[in-house]
Design an enzyme around this catalytic site. Structure first.
Site, PDB file in Angstrom:
ATOM      1  N   LYS A 187      32.801  44.679  42.388  1.00  0.00           N
ATOM      2  CA  LYS A 187      33.226  45.894  43.103  1.00  0.00           C
ATOM      3  C   LYS A 187      32.900  47.068  42.178  1.00  0.00           C
ATOM      4  CE  LYS A 187      35.903  49.047  45.202  1.00  0.00           C
ATOM      5  NZ  LYS A 187      35.492  50.182  44.373  1.00  0.00           N
ATOM      6  N   GLY A 244      41.731  49.028  34.913  1.00  0.00           N
ATOM      7  CA  GLY A 244      42.063  50.244  35.658  1.00  0.00           C
ATOM      8  C   GLY A 244      43.548  50.512  35.592  1.00  0.00           C
ATOM      9  N   SER A 245      44.078  51.036  36.696  1.00  0.00           N
ATOM     10  CA  SER A 245      45.466  51.490  36.701  1.00  0.00           C
ATOM     11  C   SER A 245      46.442  50.321  36.866  1.00  0.00           C
ATOM     12  CB  SER A 245      45.678  52.479  37.846  1.00  0.00           C
ATOM     13  OG  SER A 245      45.497  51.815  39.081  1.00  0.00           O
ATOM     14  N   ARG A 246      47.650  50.570  36.457  1.00  0.00           N
ATOM     15  CA  ARG A 246      48.700  49.569  36.624  1.00  0.00           C
ATOM     16  C   ARG A 246      48.953  49.303  38.109  1.00  0.00           C
ATOM     17  NH1 ARG A 246      54.198  49.839  33.087  1.00  0.00           N
ATOM     18  NH2 ARG A 246      55.293  48.089  34.010  1.00  0.00           N
ATOM     19  N   GLY A 248      46.817  49.658  40.625  1.00  0.00           N
ATOM     20  CA  GLY A 248      45.700  48.888  41.181  1.00  0.00           C
ATOM     21  C   GLY A 248      45.758  47.437  40.737  1.00  0.00           C
ATOM     22  N   GLY A 249      45.979  47.223  39.442  1.00  0.00           N
ATOM     23  CA  GLY A 249      46.022  45.858  38.907  1.00  0.00           C
ATOM     24  C   GLY A 249      47.144  45.044  39.524  1.00  0.00           C
ATOM     25  N   GLU A 268      43.391  44.424  33.006  1.00  0.00           N
ATOM     26  CA  GLU A 268      43.773  45.220  31.837  1.00  0.00           C
ATOM     27  C   GLU A 268      44.206  46.565  32.375  1.00  0.00           C
ATOM     28  OE1 GLU A 268      40.672  46.370  29.011  1.00  0.00           O
ATOM     29  OE2 GLU A 268      42.186  47.908  28.758  1.00  0.00           O
ATOM     30  N   CYS A 305      41.612  52.811  26.595  1.00  0.00           N
ATOM     31  CA  CYS A 305      42.833  52.020  26.787  1.00  0.00           C
ATOM     32  C   CYS A 305      43.578  51.829  25.466  1.00  0.00           C
ATOM     33  CB  CYS A 305      42.481  50.687  27.411  1.00  0.00           C
ATOM     34  SG  CYS A 305      40.953  50.028  26.783  1.00  0.00           S
ATOM     35  N   GLU A 398      52.238  55.208  30.182  1.00  0.00           N
ATOM     36  CA  GLU A 398      50.930  55.672  29.706  1.00  0.00           C
ATOM     37  C   GLU A 398      50.569  57.003  30.369  1.00  0.00           C
ATOM     38  OE1 GLU A 398      46.566  53.611  29.346  1.00  0.00           O
ATOM     39  OE2 GLU A 398      47.408  53.681  31.353  1.00  0.00           O
TER      40      GLU A 398
HETATM   41  P1  NAP Z   1      42.065  52.430  39.508  1.00  0.00           P
HETATM   42  O1  NAP Z   1      42.490  53.511  40.408  1.00  0.00           O
HETATM   43  O2  NAP Z   1      43.015  51.334  39.273  1.00  0.00           O
HETATM   44  O3  NAP Z   1      40.695  51.829  40.123  1.00  0.00           O
HETATM   45  C1  NAP Z   1      40.042  50.689  39.559  1.00  0.00           C
HETATM   46  C2  NAP Z   1      39.313  49.926  40.663  1.00  0.00           C
HETATM   47  O4  NAP Z   1      40.248  49.235  41.486  1.00  0.00           O
HETATM   48  C3  NAP Z   1      38.504  50.792  41.615  1.00  0.00           C
HETATM   49  O5  NAP Z   1      37.373  50.058  42.036  1.00  0.00           O
HETATM   50  C4  NAP Z   1      39.452  51.013  42.768  1.00  0.00           C
HETATM   51  O6  NAP Z   1      38.771  51.306  43.953  1.00  0.00           O
HETATM   52  C5  NAP Z   1      40.178  49.689  42.834  1.00  0.00           C
HETATM   53  N1  NAP Z   1      41.571  49.788  43.294  1.00  0.00           N
HETATM   54  C6  NAP Z   1      42.518  50.636  42.822  1.00  0.00           C
HETATM   55  N2  NAP Z   1      43.697  50.399  43.426  1.00  0.00           N
HETATM   56  C7  NAP Z   1      43.493  49.377  44.277  1.00  0.00           C
HETATM   57  C8  NAP Z   1      44.337  48.688  45.192  1.00  0.00           C
HETATM   58  N3  NAP Z   1      45.613  49.005  45.348  1.00  0.00           N
HETATM   59  N4  NAP Z   1      43.788  47.695  45.931  1.00  0.00           N
HETATM   60  C9  NAP Z   1      42.476  47.366  45.787  1.00  0.00           C
HETATM   61  N5  NAP Z   1      41.641  47.989  44.942  1.00  0.00           N
HETATM   62  C10 NAP Z   1      42.140  48.980  44.192  1.00  0.00           C
HETATM   63  O7  NAP Z   1      41.627  52.968  38.099  1.00  0.00           O
HETATM   64  P2  NAP Z   1      40.739  54.228  37.679  1.00  0.00           P
HETATM   65  O8  NAP Z   1      40.161  54.882  38.876  1.00  0.00           O
HETATM   66  O9  NAP Z   1      39.811  53.754  36.670  1.00  0.00           O
HETATM   67  O10 NAP Z   1      41.733  55.209  36.942  1.00  0.00           O
HETATM   68  C11 NAP Z   1      42.978  55.597  37.439  1.00  0.00           C
HETATM   69  C12 NAP Z   1      44.004  55.458  36.335  1.00  0.00           C
HETATM   70  O11 NAP Z   1      43.924  54.151  35.766  1.00  0.00           O
HETATM   71  C13 NAP Z   1      43.813  56.371  35.135  1.00  0.00           C
HETATM   72  O12 NAP Z   1      44.354  57.641  35.329  1.00  0.00           O
HETATM   73  C14 NAP Z   1      44.534  55.595  34.058  1.00  0.00           C
HETATM   74  O13 NAP Z   1      45.900  55.859  34.120  1.00  0.00           O
HETATM   75  C15 NAP Z   1      44.295  54.165  34.409  1.00  0.00           C
HETATM   76  N6  NAP Z   1      43.232  53.525  33.597  1.00  0.00           N
HETATM   77  C16 NAP Z   1      43.623  52.759  32.573  1.00  0.00           C
HETATM   78  C17 NAP Z   1      42.669  52.137  31.810  1.00  0.00           C
HETATM   79  C18 NAP Z   1      43.087  51.247  30.681  1.00  0.00           C
HETATM   80  O14 NAP Z   1      42.211  50.619  30.110  1.00  0.00           O
HETATM   81  N7  NAP Z   1      44.345  51.175  30.334  1.00  0.00           N
HETATM   82  C19 NAP Z   1      41.312  52.291  32.069  1.00  0.00           C
HETATM   83  C20 NAP Z   1      40.935  53.085  33.150  1.00  0.00           C
HETATM   84  C21 NAP Z   1      41.927  53.692  33.912  1.00  0.00           C
HETATM   85  P3  NAP Z   1      38.113  52.769  44.193  1.00  0.00           P
HETATM   86  O15 NAP Z   1      36.758  52.695  43.569  1.00  0.00           O
HETATM   87  O16 NAP Z   1      38.088  52.903  45.638  1.00  0.00           O
HETATM   88  O17 NAP Z   1      38.997  53.780  43.525  1.00  0.00           O
END
Ligand code: NAP
Length: 531
Positions: A187, A244-246, A248-249, A268, A305, A398
């Site tokens: 994805k 990604g986000s908590r 989403g994960g 992660e 991260c 975070e």
């Molecule tokens: P994200 O919103 O979690 O997105 C990551 C992936 O998962 C994207 O492909 C997203 O789709 C998908 N997704 C998100 N929520 C989902 C759900 N409920 N069901 C199914 N798929 C889902 O992460 P991000 O866009 O990278 O960043 C957002 C926040 O994540 C940041 O502000 C930060 O707080 C955190 N983050 C943390 C780390 C770390 O390593 N700790 C790294 C990156 C980000 P889409 O492409 O459609 O958005």
């Protein structure tokens, strides 16, 4: 014929560019604050199902491939990524706002990661081959038992936004899954779809060159939660890699757990990476540590991260001086473009929330209206007392970006108490001199329970890709603290053991046959060797 560096906005399924039927979206240049051509077509349900079914169908052929052939495949991917040349770097710069030097470094890391897994495959110990020879005279007799690791099946990988190359399409999750022998359905992150398409084309070209089934790799494009949730729910998918986000994960963990056959999710997610300023080190070299801390906090606009989001010290003049020197160093750092408007918005909300707490002192916050309106992030440093931190869980969350909180503790015992209350972390850093070893001995047993990597006298940003690296940690740092997503250990997430009892030599896999025809490390009757 489309050149490999032409971006068409299509998904890649069955080795072909496929027009998604689920609507369209555009990439965004966060520096210029404008959309970039072309439009990307989102995959629909049928296309997701097709990619997963093809991955399932490709699995047995792919996993039966000799290790040396899979190693060649990984190296071919690396070569094809390099062959994309500057087009890849320029598109990644436009889609992420990250500078050229960072992205060129990340491309090197991505290729080296693939080569490291190729070396692991050629060396063979990843199979963890074990043989307990039969003991027919024993009472009761022991059968002949032989065990090796096999791949789990197709893996759904979610690319990370903050590493458009090294943790994206051909990043650590993909490299470790392919090394294990698992087809990957990827994805793409909607923040860098063009970069994703280019790298995916390089992988598809490597699949063709190596004569592998086209189902070994697919790229799914699109935004919204539906694609990821459908992907994780598909019966062919057997494991998930996510950064990604908590929210989403954990949403994907719930989907995986609710399947008729639940599957593991290696997500992660969130970590604030505490740094401990132990008293002697703080007194002897507090100014240097403060400078190093400011550099680590603001590197890559804090979008790592492993960013140091928490600093614990013992209340007093040395800690006050550390705070003043760090704030001064941070004041020199300009606000810079963040990866996406979403990440910038969430950083600004996090900073505003910390600044608004009555128990928190703002030491510096350069996030003025101009910085905010430009989608940028600027340094922010806060301070609170350990007792306040212990009482308010909101202070533990975070804030992804260049923001950190100093925690003033009464003594080492209070540092230990704060540590006990922390959630799982990727890293913990001890700034210590020899006179601090006693304090370190109090902290280490707690830290071992809380974090994946404990480091001394450095900073947590900068994660070496190697054999001993652990980039993991208890929830919510990751969904499963028994694993690492960086380094050769990452392959273990996508393997499971199979034991063969009393199977004839002709039916055994080569890695378990008498005489060790593969020449790999094996544990025979408890002894490790190549005999
Ligand atoms: P994200 O919103 O979690 O997105 C990551 C992936 O998962 C994207 O492909 C997203 O789709 C998908 N997704 C998100 N929520 C989902 C759900 N409920 N069901 C199914 N798929 C889902 O992460 P991000 O866009 O990278 O960043 C957002 C926040 O994540 C940041 O502000 C930060 O707080 C955190 N983050 C943390 C780390 C770390 O390593 N700790 C790294 C990156 C980000 P889409 O492409 O459609 O958005």
């Amino acid at each position: 014929m489309t050149s490999v560096t032409t971006i068409t906005g299509q998904a890649l399924i069955n080795g072909n560019a496929v027009q998604g039927n689920g609507g369209s979206f555009q990439a965004f240049d966060p520096s210029l604050r404008q959309h970039i051509e072309p439009s990307f077509h989102m995959v629909d349900l049928e296309q997701i199902n097709e990619a997963c079914a093809l991955a399932g169908a490709a699995f047995d052929t792919f996993r039966a491939l000799a290790d040396a052939k899979r190693a060649d495949f990984l190296e071919t991917i690396a070569a094809e990524i390099m062959a994309l040349g500057d087009a890849l770097i320029e598109r990644a710069m436009a889609e992420s706002g990250l500078p050229r030097v960072r992205l060129e470094g990340e491309r090197g890391r991505t290729c080296n990661q693939l080569k490291l897994f190729a070396d692991l495959l050629r060396e063979g110990s990843w199979r963890d081959a074990r043989i307990d020879t039969a003991l027919p005279q024993r009472t009761p007799p022991r059968p002949d038992l032989r065990m090796r690791m096999i791949p789990v099946g197709p893996v759904a990988v979610f690319a990370a936004s903050n590493f458009p190359l090294a943790f994206s399409v051909a990043g650590g999750d993909t490299a470790s899954a392919l090394a294990a022998g698992c087809p990957v359905v990827l994805k793409a992150h909607s923040a860098h779809p063009g970069t994703s398409e280019l790298v995916a084309r390089a992988i598809v070209k490597a699949v063709e060159q190596c004569g592998l089934p086209a189902g070994v790799f697919a790229l799914l494009t699109g935004t919204g939660n539906g694609i990821g949730q459908t992907l994780v729910a598909h019966p062919a998918i057997q494991a998930v890699g996510f950064t990604g986000s908590r929210s989403g994960g954990t949403a994907l963990m719930a989907v995986a757990a609710a399947r008729p056959q639940p599957i593991p999710v290696y997500a992660e997610m969130s970590s604030i990476n505490p740094v401990y300023l132990l008293p002697q080190a703080l007194a002897a070299r507090g100014d240097d540590i403060a400078q190093g801390f400011a550099g680590s906090l603001t590197m890559g606009v804090g979008q790592f991260c492993t960013n140091p989001g928490l600093v614990l010290g013992i209340d007093g003049p040395a800690f006050d001086r550390f705070a003043a020197v760090a704030a001064e160093a941070l004041a020199d750092v300009q606000g810079a473009t963040m990866l996406t408007p979403g990440i910038a918005g969430s950083f600004q909300r996090g900073v505003a929330s910390l600044a608004g707490q009555s128990c928190v002192t703002t030491l510096i916050n350069s996030n003025d209206a101009q910085v905010q309106e430009a989608g940028k992030g600027a340094p922010a440093l806060f301070k609170t007392q350990a007792a306040e931190f212990l009482a308010r869980h909101a202070l533990h969350e975070e804030v992804f970006g260049p923001a950190s909180m100093l925690i003033a503790c009464k003594d080492v015992a209070e540092m230990v108490a704060v540590t006990e209350r922390l959630e799982g972390q990727l890293t913990a850093t001890l700034q210590l001199d020899e006179g601090d070893f006693g304090a370190a001995e109090q902290l280490l047993p707690v830290l071992e329970r809380k974090v994946g990597r404990i480091l001394a006298n450095g900073f947590p940003t900068g994660v070496e890709v190697s054999t001993a690296m652990v980039h993991g940690g208890p929830f919510p740092a990751t969904a499963d603290g028994r694993s690492t997503s960086v380094g050769t250990g990452a392959i273990n997430r996508f393997l499971r053991p199979v034991c063969y009892q009393n199977l004839a030599q002709a039916l055994l896999p080569e890695s378990l046959r008498d005489g060790n025809p593969s020449g790999i490390w094996r544990r025979v009757d408890g002894a490790l060797g190549k005999a």
